[in-house]
Motif scaffolding. Sequence first.
Motif, PDB file in Angstrom:
ATOM      1  N   PHE A 139       0.816  -1.219   0.000  1.00  0.00           N
ATOM      2  CA  PHE A 139       0.000   0.000   0.000  1.00  0.00           C
ATOM      3  C   PHE A 139       0.847   1.265   0.000  1.00  0.00           C
ATOM      4  N   ASP A 140       0.430   2.215  -0.842  1.00  0.00           N
ATOM      5  CA  ASP A 140       1.093   3.525  -0.881  1.00  0.00           C
ATOM      6  C   ASP A 140       0.596   4.404   0.265  1.00  0.00           C
ATOM      7  N   LEU A 141      -0.679   4.228   0.610  1.00  0.00           N
ATOM      8  CA  LEU A 141      -1.297   5.112   1.608  1.00  0.00           C
ATOM      9  C   LEU A 141      -2.223   4.302   2.509  1.00  0.00           C
ATOM     10  N   VAL A 142      -2.008   4.436   3.823  1.00  0.00           N
ATOM     11  CA  VAL A 142      -2.872   3.789   4.819  1.00  0.00           C
ATOM     12  C   VAL A 142      -3.532   4.903   5.616  1.00  0.00           C
ATOM     13  N   TYR A 143      -4.851   4.773   5.809  1.00  0.00           N
ATOM     14  CA  TYR A 143      -5.571   5.751   6.640  1.00  0.00           C
ATOM     15  C   TYR A 143      -6.097   5.036   7.891  1.00  0.00           C
ATOM     16  N   ALA A 144      -6.000   5.712   9.051  1.00  0.00           N
ATOM     17  CA  ALA A 144      -6.525   5.124  10.293  1.00  0.00           C
ATOM     18  C   ALA A 144      -7.010   6.218  11.239  1.00  0.00           C
ATOM     19  N   TYR A 145      -7.947   5.817  12.092  1.00  0.00           N
ATOM     20  CA  TYR A 145      -8.441   6.697  13.173  1.00  0.00           C
ATOM     21  C   TYR A 145      -8.150   5.952  14.480  1.00  0.00           C
ATOM     22  N   PRO A 146      -6.907   6.096  14.996  1.00  0.00           N
ATOM     23  CA  PRO A 146      -6.538   5.359  16.221  1.00  0.00           C
ATOM     24  C   PRO A 146      -7.197   5.963  17.462  1.00  0.00           C
ATOM     25  N   TRP A 147      -7.334   5.167  18.504  1.00  0.00           N
ATOM     26  CA  TRP A 147      -7.708   5.723  19.800  1.00  0.00           C
ATOM     27  C   TRP A 147      -6.529   6.586  20.255  1.00  0.00           C
ATOM     28  N   PRO A 148      -6.758   7.602  21.083  1.00  0.00           N
ATOM     29  CA  PRO A 148      -5.683   8.570  21.375  1.00  0.00           C
ATOM     30  C   PRO A 148      -4.363   7.944  21.831  1.00  0.00           C
ATOM     31  N   GLU A 149      -4.433   6.848  22.585  1.00  0.00           N
ATOM     32  CA  GLU A 149      -3.197   6.235  23.107  1.00  0.00           C
ATOM     33  C   GLU A 149      -2.503   5.362  22.067  1.00  0.00           C
ATOM     34  N   GLU A 150      -3.115   5.191  20.909  1.00  0.00           N
ATOM     35  CA  GLU A 150      -2.611   4.171  19.974  1.00  0.00           C
ATOM     36  C   GLU A 150      -1.852   4.727  18.774  1.00  0.00           C
ATOM     37  N   HIS A 151      -1.652   6.033  18.739  1.00  0.00           N
ATOM     38  CA  HIS A 151      -0.984   6.599  17.551  1.00  0.00           C
ATOM     39  C   HIS A 151       0.409   6.002  17.360  1.00  0.00           C
ATOM     40  N   GLY A 152       1.137   5.824  18.480  1.00  0.00           N
ATOM     41  CA  GLY A 152       2.506   5.315  18.390  1.00  0.00           C
ATOM     42  C   GLY A 152       2.551   3.898  17.834  1.00  0.00           C
ATOM     43  N   VAL A 153       1.664   3.056  18.328  1.00  0.00           N
ATOM     44  CA  VAL A 153       1.713   1.661  17.871  1.00  0.00           C
ATOM     45  C   VAL A 153       1.234   1.555  16.417  1.00  0.00           C
ATOM     46  N   PHE A 154       0.297   2.413  16.012  1.00  0.00           N
ATOM     47  CA  PHE A 154      -0.144   2.396  14.605  1.00  0.00           C
ATOM     48  C   PHE A 154       1.035   2.777  13.696  1.00  0.00           C
ATOM     49  N   ARG A 155       1.791   3.803  14.122  1.00  0.00           N
ATOM     50  CA  ARG A 155       2.965   4.220  13.327  1.00  0.00           C
ATOM     51  C   ARG A 155       3.979   3.073  13.268  1.00  0.00           C
ATOM     52  N   ASN A 156       4.108   2.405  14.408  1.00  0.00           N
ATOM     53  CA  ASN A 156       5.091   1.320  14.510  1.00  0.00           C
ATOM     54  C   ASN A 156       4.746   0.148  13.586  1.00  0.00           C
ATOM     55  N   ILE A 157       3.456  -0.115  13.407  1.00  0.00           N
ATOM     56  CA  ILE A 157       3.059  -1.196  12.491  1.00  0.00           C
ATOM     57  C   ILE A 157       3.528  -0.854  11.076  1.00  0.00           C
ATOM     58  N   VAL A 158       3.286   0.390  10.665  1.00  0.00           N
ATOM     59  CA  VAL A 158       3.698   0.769   9.294  1.00  0.00           C
ATOM     60  C   VAL A 158       5.221   0.812   9.199  1.00  0.00           C
ATOM     61  N   ARG A 159       5.859   1.252  10.287  1.00  0.00           N
ATOM     62  CA  ARG A 159       7.325   1.335  10.272  1.00  0.00           C
ATOM     63  C   ARG A 159       7.951  -0.056  10.073  1.00  0.00           C
ATOM     64  N   THR A 160       7.368  -1.066  10.740  1.00  0.00           N
ATOM     65  CA  THR A 160       7.994  -2.390  10.669  1.00  0.00           C
ATOM     66  C   THR A 160       7.446  -3.260   9.531  1.00  0.00           C
ATOM     67  N   CYS A 161       6.175  -3.092   9.168  1.00  0.00           N
ATOM     68  CA  CYS A 161       5.573  -4.008   8.186  1.00  0.00           C
ATOM     69  C   CYS A 161       5.204  -3.331   6.865  1.00  0.00           C
ATOM     70  N   GLY A 162       5.253  -2.010   6.798  1.00  0.00           N
ATOM     71  CA  GLY A 162       4.922  -1.326   5.540  1.00  0.00           C
ATOM     72  C   GLY A 162       6.143  -1.244   4.639  1.00  0.00           C
ATOM     73  N   ALA A 163       5.948  -0.635   3.461  1.00  0.00           N
ATOM     74  CA  ALA A 163       7.094  -0.362   2.581  1.00  0.00           C
ATOM     75  C   ALA A 163       7.736   0.941   3.035  1.00  0.00           C
ATOM     76  N   LYS A 164       8.952   1.189   2.549  1.00  0.00           N
ATOM     77  CA  LYS A 164       9.618   2.447   2.932  1.00  0.00           C
ATOM     78  C   LYS A 164       8.824   3.656   2.484  1.00  0.00           C
ATOM     79  N   HIS A 165       8.108   3.499   1.379  1.00  0.00           N
ATOM     80  CA  HIS A 165       7.362   4.655   0.847  1.00  0.00           C
ATOM     81  C   HIS A 165       5.944   4.768   1.412  1.00  0.00           C
ATOM     82  N   THR A 166       5.492   3.782   2.194  1.00  0.00           N
ATOM     83  CA  THR A 166       4.088   3.800   2.656  1.00  0.00           C
ATOM     84  C   THR A 166       3.812   5.021   3.531  1.00  0.00           C
TER      85      THR A 166
END
Length: 191
Positions: A139-166
């Motif tokens: 995926f080039d673009l992922v959209y999410a509406y995390p719960w307030p405490e979850e922004h870091g872990v959502f970023r971390n998922i893309v950081r570890t499992c997404g592409a460099k350009h995601t």
Amino acid sequence: MQPRELLRLWDEAESIWSQRQDDDAFHGYVSADFEAIHHSLRKLRKRTHTFLEWGSGLGVVAIMASRLGFDAYGIEVEPELVALADELAERFAATPTFAVGSFIPDDFDEQLANGDEFHKTVVTDRDAYGELDMELRDFDLVYAYPWPEEHGVFRNIVRTCGAKHTLLLRYDAREGLTLSRPAKNRPEASR
Ligand SMILES: C[S@@+](CC[C@H](N)C(=O)[O-])C[C@H]1O[C@@H](n2cnc3c(N)ncnc32)[C@H](O)[C@@H]1O
């Protein structure tokens, strides 16, 4: 989509929610600022093509993305919401692909960084990437509406499992929308 059709889409989603908000399937559902997201998607479509809505709920964002020309997908853990999203997409002549399951890749668990935690996001279900025949890194673009405490872990998922350009577009009720590229500094060899 013309402004009048967009308004009709947002109104229909609002009316489904107000009629069914007490159903179990809706207990984790809150809708974002669709107008602001539509504005961002219009800008991003020039440089991104594959789009994924995490926790797609009624699918409004994936529907807008599909109508804007993205190859659009949504993953939602509640089957009832996916059925409603499919119906809404059909009514608005959009062709996103929705799958039931989790957006958290099955291989992410072991990579939870210290301090990363999920709060209301469901962590028990299997991921739905196989059903979409896609991986997060497709995926080039992922959209999410995390719960307030979850922004870091959502970023971390893309950081570890997404592409460099995601790119990750996150909505927050207070902060509005934030666009980032979480894997940009990841060494190429780590995946
Ligand atoms: C805050 S709502 C966002 C709805 C919609 N994306 C929006 O922005 O308006 C979060 C959605 O994520 C779903 N959800 C929670 N955990 C999930 C998981 N692990 N995988 C997929 N969907 C999940 C909930 O059922 C809910 O529909």
